[in-house]
Design an enzyme around this catalytic site. Structure first.
Site, PDB file in Angstrom:
ATOM      1  CE  LYS A  26      -1.802   2.376   2.387  1.00 58.03           C
ATOM      2  NZ  LYS A  26      -1.474   3.864   1.459  1.00 58.03           N
ATOM      3  CD  GLU A  38      13.482   1.038   9.270  1.00 57.43           C
ATOM      4  OE1 GLU A  38      13.194   2.363   9.847  1.00 57.43           O
ATOM      5  OE2 GLU A  38      13.851  -0.400   9.431  1.00 57.43           O
ATOM      6  CB  CYS A  92      13.225   9.580   7.926  1.00 57.22           C
ATOM      7  SG  CYS A  92      13.928   8.298   7.104  1.00 57.22           S
ATOM      8  CD  GLU A 102      10.134  13.060  11.434  1.00 58.04           C
ATOM      9  OE1 GLU A 102       8.654  12.991  11.475  1.00 58.04           O
ATOM     10  OE2 GLU A 102      10.653  12.049  10.713  1.00 58.04           O
TER      11      GLU A 102
END
Ligand code: NAD
Length: 485
Positions: free
Chosen positions: A180, A254, A288, A387
């Site tokens: 997906k 992750e 990331c 982030e």
């Protein structure tokens, strides 16, 4: 307008070896974030599609799990060749739904190809302990078996690359997959399905294209799915972990990162500044492992801020349709640019903070934000702790090595980190102290198919790439034989 609409292709999802529309018949629009234009429509996969795909993957697992490593390896090698032969087309498509510069997106396909080639080889070299008599008269050996149908859920920042991290080890070890992709970037995964259809039996690879918020829960909780492998935001990962807990599915998570880069006083400042220009702003900082938090030594802080500012000002960025010579294109969506803008504005308002470069959103169509460098934010501020996922790097001044390490570790993430120093002793000492899945020394960002990538703390668990991924996608089974019978 009519001409534009005619160019908008409608894709199909791939279930059980067939390209099909969503059961509901509904579609989602896919935009090019660099222009804001709709470029494609994809099926809005729903619960019935998830059910069909999970059942197809479970059915195919019966025979795919029985294939030999050699058979799986050959299929993966052919898949890699097919991707290589269509790398330009796939790269252009990747650029169109991510807003990346096209040459950079095309180059990413070489990484995808290498990952499938690596896992094609790695699955033929499984390691284990010796089969022997740990108890007299009883012979023990260890098997590594596939887990079962895997839900592979990918993000939008490197759509096909992240999918390859998941599909490579999963398929190589005999698992089947329901992939997906992000609803923002489903086009390369749906095109990849055409290649998978050539080289894998029906049901081994299935590709859905719905939004995670609408069909993700059904996929994660489906009883036929044995493992969920997701790359995404930490908030999403926690939700997936909670949902998967009901059926105790294996998880590979992750998640987010907030990568520190410590610049010691004896560092090569030019090397560090050039490396952060790339590592902090590559893919518009939507990475990331982006070098988002620079922590610079007391003697070099001022000089380093100047050197880094010069590098950031020189970044070539803009609309990828206007130039093939860009380092940075657009962000993934207006919503992402809104988020970046809001975080920079909140940082700007704090005492002592200086916006050294950038800090503005261009007034133009598309989701853009200027490459930005922010000096002197406080350790507990949002811009240090959360982030940004945009082209924004901060610089802080540390007083001593102990403070540098403490600040580096003082975030909830633990994905990747870096340090620049001329001292081998310091490099060894500090790399041990850093609580991250990767430490780069006088380097940043570089990954290979052979080396593991994955975090600790709220960056998740499990490794992508390397032989460790092979371990993550297999279960260890002990078989003991009573040899006296
Ligand atoms: P996201 O969490 O919004 O989405 C990731 C994927 O999860 C998408 O396919 C999405 O549709 C799906 N999803 C969302 N809700 C779901 C649910 N309830 N159930 C199942 N699936 C669901 O992340 P994103 O915005 O696409 O990507 C950016 C994030 O990914 C950043 O936080 C970044 O740090 C992280 N990331 C991590 C790594 C890594 O290796 N650790 C690599 C790339 C990106």
């Amino acid at each position: 307008m009519t001409e534009l609409m005619e160019k908008v292709r409608t894709y199909q999802q791939f279930i059980g070896g067939e390209f099909v529309d969503a059961t509901s018949g509904e579609t989602l629009e896919v935009e090019n974030p660099a222009t804001g234009q709709v470029i494609a429509r994809v099926p809005k996969s729903g619960a019935e599609d998830v059910d069909r795909a999970a059942n197809a993957a479970a059915k195919a697992f019966e025979s795919w799990s029985q294939t030999t490593p050699q058979e799986r390896s050959l299929a993966l090698l052919k898949l890699a060749d097919s991707i290589e032969s269509r790398a330009e087309e796939l790269g252009r498509l990747e650029a169109a739904h991510t807003g990346k510069p096209t040459p950079i997106a095309i180059d990413e396909m070489a990484v995808v190809v290498d990952l499938f080639r690596f896992f094609a080889g790695a699955c033929r070299q499984l390691e284990g302990v010796a089969a022997t008599e740990y108890l007299a008269g009883h012979t023990s050996f260890i098997r590594r078996d596939p887990v079962g149908p895997v839900a592979s859920i990918a993000p939008w920042n490197y759509p096909l690359y992240m999918a390859a991290w998941k599909l490579g080890p999963a398929l190589a070890t005999g698992n089947t997959v329901v992939l997906k992709p992000s609803a923002r970037t489903p086009l390369t995964a749906l095109t990849f399905a055409e290649l998978a259809a050539e080289h894998f039996p029906a049901g081994v690879v299935n590709v859905l294209s719905g939004a995670g918020s609408e069909m993700g829960d059904q996929l994660v909780t489906h009883p036929k799915i044995r493992m969920v492998s997701i790359t995404g935001d930490t908030v999403t990962g926690k939700r997936v972990a909670k949902l998967a807990a009901d059926t105790l599915k294996r998880l590979h998570l992750e998640l987010g990162g907030k990568c520190p880069v410590i610049i010691f006083d004896d560092a090569d400042l030019d090397l560090a500044a050039e490396t952060i220009r790339m590592g902090g702003y590559w893919n518009s900082g939507q990475d990331c492992t982006a070098a988002t938090r620079v922590i610079a030594g007391p003697a070099v802080y001022d000089a380093f801020v100047t050197k880094l500012a010069d590098q950031v000002k020189a970044i070539k960025w803009g609309d990828p349709s206007e130039s093939d010579d860009l380092e940075m294109g657009s962000l993934i969506a207006q919503a992402q640019a809104d988020k970046v803008e809001a975080m920079v504005e909140r940082a700007r308002g704090q005492s002592g903070v200086e916006i050294v470069v950038g800090g503005a959103r261009p007034k133009r169509a598309g989701a853009y934000y200027e490459p930005t460098l922010i000096a002197n934010p406080a350790q507990d501020s949002e811009i240090i702790q959360d982030e940004v996922f945009g082209p924004v790097v901060t610089v802080q001044r540390f007083a001593d090595e102990e403070t540098a390490v403490r600040w580096a570790n003082d975030v909830r993430y633990g994905l990747a980190s870096a340090l620049f120093t001329g001292s081998i002793g310091r490099a060894m000492r500090v790399s041990k102290a850093l609580e991250f899945g990767t430490v780069w020394i006088n380097e940043h960002f570089t990954l290979t198919s052979e080396t593991p990538h994955g975090g600790v703390k709220e960056s998740g668990w499990g490794k992508d790439g390397s032989k460790y991924a092979i371990e993550d996608y297999t279960t260890v089974k002990h078989v003991m034989i009573n040899s006296g019978v």
